[in-house]
Design a protein around this motif. Structure first.
Motif, PDB file in Angstrom:
ATOM      1  N   TYR A 180     -52.599   7.122  13.605  1.00 35.82           N
ATOM      2  CA  TYR A 180     -51.527   6.581  14.452  1.00 35.82           C
ATOM      3  C   TYR A 180     -51.689   7.126  15.861  1.00 35.82           C
ATOM      4  O   TYR A 180     -51.855   8.325  16.071  1.00 35.82           O
ATOM      5  N   LEU A 190     -58.677   5.820  16.014  1.00 34.66           N
ATOM      6  CA  LEU A 190     -58.149   4.733  15.195  1.00 34.66           C
ATOM      7  C   LEU A 190     -59.264   4.003  14.454  1.00 34.66           C
ATOM      8  O   LEU A 190     -59.095   3.578  13.306  1.00 34.66           O
ATOM      9  N   PRO A 196     -55.722   1.917  10.611  1.00 32.66           N
ATOM     10  CA  PRO A 196     -55.230   2.301  11.943  1.00 32.66           C
ATOM     11  C   PRO A 196     -53.918   1.594  12.274  1.00 32.66           C
ATOM     12  O   PRO A 196     -53.694   0.451  11.869  1.00 32.66           O
TER      13      PRO A 196
END
Length: 281
Positions: A180, A190, A196
């Motif tokens: 995050y 990510l 993600p």
């Protein structure tokens, strides 16, 4: 041993402000910075809340770190953070982030905070949140003081590399892990995981998330966590750090869309005000 983890960026993802700037006033009260820097920090927090940052701005921040922290006493910084942590950071944590952390822990996943700030801040914040470990910037210390040299900068691809290292150590499959962040500068972080999510994304990250079909979350309810994480565990500091909490004060203020502020690197330190002696005493 768990088979997966959830990796969280810190600023504007878990907490509503910059952890680097949040300790400006306590550092002033501790004699590390002057009043001018505190005022700039308040303005910089406002700028930080409006938009994201890019690679060039992050590089300027690193330069500010090396200049600002040189000679600082490690023990003094540690004590200030420990003494003021709950008053400064506790009210800034997003309720939505706290819920998400609890959800991952309930699912048996370890929680890792990954931040460009230093471990003197990130470590205690991670402990407060119940994180299992933190990844943060590491700076060189000698004889109990910061030299101003950066040994490891937890930024960009370095974050992803640290995540892969921790995953290999813990036996996690990154394809099963979650990440995050709010900033496009954390795109490598990510991209390193199978799940993600963009949180309060800047414009560039929102565009990427839309194009790739990533979830986008909006967190906007800061709450106090004093009663939520009483049983928090002490996280393992994967990349210890100094990160001097006010190192980015001038950097954040130098937005391209706003008038630059004067640099504060060479500003003199203002001693703590003492009691005036009474006349005739």
């Amino acid at each position: 041993m768990t088979r997966a983890a959830a990796f969280f960026d810190l600023d504007k993802t878990v907490i509503a402000k910059s952890s680097t700037l949040a300790f400006g006033r306590p550092f002033f009260q501790g004699g590390l910075i002057n009043r001018r820097a505190v005022l700039k920090g308040a303005y910089a927090q406002f700028v930080f809340s409006l938009a994201g940052v890019d690679a060039a701005q992050m590089e300027r921040m690193r330069s500010q770190i090396t200049a600002m922290t040189t000679g600082w006493d490690v023990a003094v910084v540690h004590d200030i953070v420990q003494e003021t942590l709950h008053d400064i950071v506790d009210p800034l944590v997003y309720a939505e982030a706290a819920d998400l952390i609890e959800t991952h822990r309930a699912a048996g996943r370890e929680v890792v905070i990954v931040s460009s700030s230093g471990a003197e801040m990130v470590g205690p914040i991670g402990e407060m949140l119940g994180a299992d470990r933190v990844v943060a910037t590491r700076m060189v210390t000698r004889d109990g003081r910061y030299t101003g040299e950066v040994e490891f900068y937890a930024y960009g691809e370095n974050k992803a590399a640290a995540m892969r290292e921790v995953a290999a150590e813990r036996g996690w499959d990154l394809a099963d892990c979650f990440a995050y962040s709010d900033s496009v500068t954390d795109l490598p972080m990510l991209e390193a995981v199978g799940h993600p999510t963009a949180v309060n994304p800047d414009r560039a990250l929102r565009k990427v998330a839309t194009e790739r079909g990533w979830p986008v979350l909006e967190f906007n309810r800061p709450v106090s966590l004093r009663a939520r994480f009483n049983g928090a565990r002490t996280p393992v500091v994967t990349s210890a750090a100094v990160g001097a909490a006010v190192a980015g004060l001038a950097w954040y203020a130098r937005r391209r869309t706003l008038r630059p502020l004067p640099a504060i690197v060479d500003a003199p330190v203002v001693p703590l005000p003492g009691r005036r002696r009474r006349r005739g005493a």
